[in-house]
Design an enzyme around this catalytic site. Structure first.
Site, PDB file in Angstrom:
ATOM      1  CD  GLU A 165      -1.768  -2.480   1.764  1.00 60.35           C
ATOM      2  OE1 GLU A 165      -0.520  -2.984   1.805  1.00 60.35           O
ATOM      3  OE2 GLU A 165      -2.684  -2.869   1.091  1.00 60.35           O
ATOM      4  CG  HIS A 186     -11.240  -6.611   6.066  1.00 65.34           C
ATOM      5  ND1 HIS A 186     -10.927  -6.934   7.201  1.00 65.34           N
ATOM      6  CD2 HIS A 186     -10.930  -6.438   4.871  1.00 65.34           C
ATOM      7  CE1 HIS A 186      -9.824  -7.854   6.237  1.00 65.34           C
ATOM      8  NE2 HIS A 186     -10.088  -7.680   4.624  1.00 65.34           N
TER       9      HIS A 186
HETATM   10  C1  LIG Z   1      -3.231  -4.460   4.263  1.00 61.90           C
HETATM   11  C2  LIG Z   1      -3.890  -5.305   3.364  1.00 61.90           C
HETATM   12  N1  LIG Z   1      -3.767  -5.186   1.755  1.00 61.90           N
HETATM   13  C3  LIG Z   1      -4.786  -6.247   1.255  1.00 61.90           C
HETATM   14  C4  LIG Z   1      -5.584  -6.698   1.881  1.00 61.90           C
HETATM   15  C5  LIG Z   1      -6.968  -7.701   1.232  1.00 61.90           C
HETATM   16  N2  LIG Z   1      -6.805  -8.832   1.193  1.00 61.90           N
HETATM   17  C6  LIG Z   1      -6.538  -9.827   1.958  1.00 61.90           C
HETATM   18  S1  LIG Z   1      -6.269 -11.342   2.093  1.00 61.90           S
HETATM   19  C7  LIG Z   1      -4.936 -10.482   0.272  1.00 61.90           C
HETATM   20  C8  LIG Z   1      -3.573 -11.749  -0.987  1.00 61.90           C
HETATM   21  C9  LIG Z   1      -3.075 -11.762   0.722  1.00 61.90           C
HETATM   22  O1  LIG Z   1      -2.899 -12.482   0.087  1.00 61.90           O
HETATM   23  P1  LIG Z   1      -1.048 -13.790   0.672  1.00 61.90           P
HETATM   24  O2  LIG Z   1      -0.589 -13.260   1.551  1.00 61.90           O
HETATM   25  O3  LIG Z   1      -0.334 -14.288  -0.334  1.00 61.90           O
HETATM   26  O4  LIG Z   1      -1.559 -14.816   1.914  1.00 61.90           O
HETATM   27  P2  LIG Z   1      -2.764 -15.778   0.804  1.00 61.90           P
HETATM   28  O5  LIG Z   1      -4.321 -15.241   0.919  1.00 61.90           O
HETATM   29  O6  LIG Z   1      -2.475 -16.443  -0.448  1.00 61.90           O
HETATM   30  O7  LIG Z   1      -2.798 -16.923   2.188  1.00 61.90           O
HETATM   31  C10 LIG Z   1      -5.396  -9.601   0.327  1.00 61.90           C
HETATM   32  C11 LIG Z   1      -4.560  -8.713  -0.794  1.00 61.90           C
HETATM   33  C12 LIG Z   1      -5.533  -6.681   3.020  1.00 61.90           C
HETATM   34  N3  LIG Z   1      -6.214  -7.936   3.978  1.00 61.90           N
HETATM   35  N4  LIG Z   1      -5.226  -5.710   3.743  1.00 61.90           N
END
Ligand SMILES: Cc1ncc(C[n+]2csc(CCOP(=O)(O)OP(=O)(O)O)c2C)c(N)n1
Ligand SMILES: Cc1ncc(C[n+]2csc(CCOP(=O)(O)OP(=O)(O)O)c2C)c(N)n1
Ligand SMILES: [Mg+2]
Ligand SMILES: [Mg+2]
Lengths: 324, 331, 324, 331
Positions: free
Chosen positions: A58, A127
């Site tokens: 971000e 959220h």
């Molecule tokens: C700071 C932040 N940015 C974006 C999100 C939205 N978001 C939720 S899960 C996710 C993907 C996260 O990817 P990863 O770290 O690879 O974890 P995975 O879901 O694959 O286990 C995102 C972008 C969030 N929750 N928090």
């Protein structure tokens, strides 16, 4: 023309502005598939050079937007949920929010930061927190928060065309709303409120989701012979003080309704301004209706109790009518 | 680096670099004096000792390239061709300053020459360079963007996110780490467990180069390479220039009340690593210019700085109307 | 006992609390040498295990503090300048500020975030922005802002002993202040204001630096026969509503004076509350005195015009006295 | 990894890991069903396919060690010994849930067993583990702290700052990257320019290990090593477990309206990499348990999940008084 959803209106606004002006870029996590902020389909239309799908970063994404803005582009940075803006806050507050002034007018920072604001999703604290008072407090950031599809489209287009940083806060809790949204070109000027319902007895001022709660409350108050005027500010900063003060001059009563935490919230600002500038008009105490002061809880049963309901607005109106 | 490698640089660029180093040095020496006299408000961080970095990088950039600077930014502005008068006036908080007195030492900007501003937030300027690079990529030009930052800033999240983002977007960015071995009063060796910030580049799939940051021509060659990569669309480069500064900020000795924080070796290395001496020696070895040419450049620098002080001191403070100006670009 | 400076008082508070309770740690950039937040000398006294000098990594440093707090320590995290808190905001707002509630009461988060707040240093926007309204808006964060050495020591000690997250905002512009500060043990309860000057005609409410401006204003008003009551809230959240409302019940007039940006600022909150809850007592409009809405400029000439001055307070008092 | 290397693990640990995998799988399968029926509010991210990571790491931890979890956190809680009833009740938002209904799927915590909470902010939990490790270091215990996070989170500033800070402080932290090749709908290959997140460890001067994250015993051995380093005071380790998930979140297909985002190869690899099958094969190869033992474990898991659903469904919603409770620990 069938009614359009709030999200479709956002998508249309982005599509039209990107179509008009090739300096407009869309940048963010998963803007390619379009998680929900109405970016869906734009990638196909405008390609990866205009719709930039980024890593989960971000701070750098916001900062890249700032750098793009000061060098001639007009980026729209989609940060998904309002709470994620905390991670980008330095770039929003210290950089985008200061550059023009602190560089003596050299910089122009035409950037839009988009995010979903507030609760109603059953998604828990991380959220759901309402973010707008923080941005309202920053002196050189504009903040818009449309309550319906028509305004969402018109305000977003205005935000994209604005030459200053704008935080555009949509609400997933309004995602299902449908309304007539013209295909034709229109914008809604930033800073101008919308008188949703004329009334003689009390001014109810709000924005976003709670406008609907205020209107509900007005209907139920009408049954009891109380005639509420309801203002949808649409823009939270700069907000339409003139419209509010004019209304209070007529009604003599004021209720501020806002989905944010109470202390230093948007309702505090509106109430303080009215008390300061329309004291002579007031026939009862200003009243605030804000969130309960807790991080929006997950349980829908609890969550619905934290966000202002129509009944809370009715109570506040009755409180100020009871006096004076 | 051998002197042979430096031969390719050419007389004009060497002269430009020398002039730049001298202008920075003389400017900063004067600022130190002015600060001591209590004439400059706020915090002032000098670039003395680090001239090689800005000068070397600056000479590798075109006029239409962008840079983003730091709290220790006077040298960057000079290297990009900034106006000493307006910079000095800004340090005095005058209406004629670069930012009309609203920014001060930590916020000098000159958009007309591509200086997108110094930044008081450590690491805050790094991602901004990505945006400038994105702009040129979007417009289809081959401009590059250079962002300067310290060893301390390399431990900020913005460093990491920015290197990664620039890498995946293949943006023409020069990440120029001025490793002066200290972040304020904390040694870099305590703030990171690797010898070289440049080692981190591998984690982003981009080249990481260590260069002697007290050697102007060596920095220049590294920067020129990185600029070429950027212009060719080959993405970002991390250049780590090992250098030395004087004090962290002017007035620090009084402020620290005698608490020491730099070890002897570092002080010795710093004393031994004067970039202007190194450059002078290189110029002699390359047989490029006579001493009088260099002396003339120095005199010019001194005169330009004197003029800047006069300009600044004769300039008015911002008037009360200035307070509410420069807020909005739109209505 | 010679008078002590504001900074010395902070240092004493930290030293005493670290001496009392070995769970208290001090964490931050350059806390070893003590850049200015009064941490100087503590490293020698308590060693590197208690005074932890960190890299420049606000987000991780704050987050490490949060993790330490929920596992039994009582960290004081010094983030130097308020504006740097933007980088740590996720850990303050989303983590420290939510954990207890969102985990259903499982977590206890006894952490203090310290920073220098506001302007007056000629340091430009990135070192001067007033941050307190942002934290006041977060529902489960306490905010204290002492105006003098005595309160600084007593409030900091109370903050360290508090079981919830506290943002402790000191002001370098008060650094030179000297006052009698007892060597003996004392704390000042969080949430309790201080009546600095009793008066009959108008209530002036403030905190931090601007308390001094309010007192100056009161002296000059006294010459004109206007008797101002001056309240130093000391704690910005939870703030001493009762003291303010009681005062307004007596004076019937209210002026809120605060060094923050006007929209959704601290003065907005105070003014709104008074207008809402003490409407019947008010004989004139509430008035706010806040910063001008610009990022604090570098030039000392301009800077001094952005921050409320005694003359601004005098004007505001006259405005509310002129009416009703 | 050869089967011989796995022999050292011992029957008890293998059994624990197997039980853990089964409990996670059965729990998550049930959650998927409940979500489809519309019984669960909010967002739900399942751990199916990644069981090896939590189970392998969990079995290397002691009861008094701490973990910090993510939005995809049910598996972590189970691996640390969490109570299925209270977790399921939390997913339903019930008063008997772990967080009394205030947290939900993305915020499960059980401080009594060292689970310092799941986190809805990607990367938000990483630095919190440093604090837990600092606590144990301060108290002089040899507890370690493990923090789980995704490949996507490895591009957040918090990752960088935390690895560096843990390294210079030599904190006993296991950074466990669950690289499932996607952050939401964006492939990791697009979000970073290196094949392995583990490569970034070198930039912090700590060990970075890649392990097959679909192989529970391989993960366990890597975790056990890292735990030992931590307990011996040798600082943090980055473990990258290559794994696969199902959907990002429940309901995503409807939500994405048929837009695809995973390539065929990834889907095939995911299908081929079932951790429970791999573990079952290892158990057979090691000759440890008969099929009926494993079946009994599965039956137990199924029964425990059924009980959890019943517990949750029979539990009350939080009453209105709950809204303002759990705010302050002090007065
Ligand atoms: C700071 C932040 N940015 C974006 C999100 C939205 N978001 C939720 S899960 C996710 C993907 C996260 O990817 P990863 O770290 O690879 O974890 P995975 O879901 O694959 O286990 C995102 C972008 C969030 N929750 N928090
Ligand atoms: C985000 C942030 N944190 C802390 C500071 C305080 N600060 C000012 S300069 C400085 C040291 C920066 O070190 P480095 O990046 O190495 O640059 P140098 O001063 O050595 O050139 C610090 C910590 C700041 N300005 N911004
Ligand atoms: Mg440095
Ligand atoms: Mg992932």
């Amino acid at each position: 023309m069938p009614p359009k959803t709030y999200i479709a209106a956002i998508r249309e606004a982005l599509g039209e502005e990107m179509g008009h002006d090739e300096r407009v870029l869309l940048i963010g996590e998963d803007v390619r598939l379009g998680v929900f902020a109405g970016t869906r389909g734009l990638h196909r239309e405008f390609g990866p050079g205009r719709v930039i799908n980024t890593p989960i970063s971000e701070l750098a994404v916001a900062g890249m937007g700032v750098g793009a803005a000061v060098t001639g582009l007009r980026p729209v940075v989609d940060l998904m949920f309002g709470t994620f803006l905390y991670l980008a806050m330095d770039q929003i507050a210290n950089q985008a929010g200061c550059m023009r002034y602190m560089f003596g007018g050299q910089a122009k920072v035409p950037i839009v930061f988009m995010a979903q604001n507030g609760g109603g999703l059953g998604a828990g604290p991380h959220h759901s927190q309402p973010m707008h008072p923080l941005f309202m407090n920053m002196p050189l950031i504009k903040v818009v928060a449309p309550s319906n599809p028509y305004d969402a489209k018109g305000l977003l287009k205005a935000a994209v065309r604005d030459d200053d940083p704008v935080v555009f806060l949509s609400q997933l809790s309004l995602g299902g709303q449908r309304a007539d949204v013209p295909d034709e070109e229109y914008t809604i000027p930033i800073g101008v409120g919308d008188l949703k319902r004329a009334g003689a007895d009390v001014t109810v001022c709000s924005a976003g989701l709670t406008v609907h709660r205020a209107l509900e409350a007005a209907s139920s108050l009408a049954e009891d012979g109380i005639d509420a005027e309801v203002i949808d500010l649409r823009t939270l900063k700069p907000w339409d003080e003139a419209m509010v003060l004019e209304s209070v001059a007529k009604t003599g009563r004021f209720v501020a309704v806002d989905e944010s935490y109470p202390t230093c919230g948007a309702a505090s600002e509106w109430a303080a301004t009215v008390a300061e500038k329309a004291f002579g008009d007031l026939r009862g105490p200003v009243q605030r209706v804000s969130n309960r002061p807790v991080p929006i809880p997950f349980s829908p049963v609890l969550e619905s109790q934290t966000i202002p309901a129509a009944a809370d607005v009715v109570d506040a109106v009755r409180r100020t009518m009871a006096r004076g | 680096m051998t002197i042979a490698a430096k031969e390719a640089i050419g007389a004009a660029a060497v002269l430009r670099i020398y002039r730049c180093c001298l202008r920075i040095r003389r400017f900063e020496e004067k600022v130190a004096q002015l600060f001591k006299k209590g004439l400059l408000p706020g915090f002032v961080h000098l670039y003395i000792g680090e001239e090689a970095v800005a000068a070397g990088v600056g000479a590798a950039l075109r006029a239409d390239d962008h840079i983003v600077s730091t709290h220790r930014g006077h040298g960057h502005v000079i290297a990009k061709g900034g106006d000493l008068n307006r910079m000095m006036a800004e340090l005095f908080g005058k209406a004629t300053g670069y930012c009309k007195g609203k920014g001060g030492s930590m916020h000098i900007a000159d958009f007309s020459i591509g200086v997108l501003g110094a930044c008081g937030i450590v690491g805050g300027g790094i991602p901004i360079a990505l945006g400038a690079a994105l702009s040129s990529a979007t417009r289809g030009t081959d401009q590059v963007a250079a962002t300067f930052f310290g060893d301390g800033a390399a431990n900020e999240g913005s460093f990491h996110e920015s290197l990664n983002l620039a890498s995946v977007m293949s943006l023409p960015v020069l990440f120029v780490c001025e490793n002066n071995h200290y972040g304020e009063f904390t040694p870099a060796a305590e703030a990171m467990n690797v010898a070289d910030v440049a080692d981190r580049a591998a984690g982003y799939g981009i080249p990481g180069v260590v260069v002697d940051g007290t050697d102007p021509l060596a920095v220049h060659l590294a920067a020129a390479d990185a600029v070429q990569r950027g212009r060719r669309g080959e993405g970002p480069t991390l250049i780590e220039a090992k250098t030395h500064r004087g004090d962290h900020a002017e007035g620090e000795k009084a402020f620290l009340a005698g608490q020491p924080y730099r070890d002897e070796q570092e002080l010795e290395r710093a004393a031994a690593g004067d970039p202007i001496e190194k450059l002078t020696a290189d110029i002699a070895a390359l047989g490029l210019f006579e001493a009088d040419v260099l002396e003339e450049i120095d005199r010019e620098a001194v005169a330009a700085v004197e003029e800047a002080v006069e300009f600044a001191q004769n300039s008015p403070d911002p008037g009360p109307e200035a307070l509410m100006e420069d807020r909005w670009a739109s209505g």
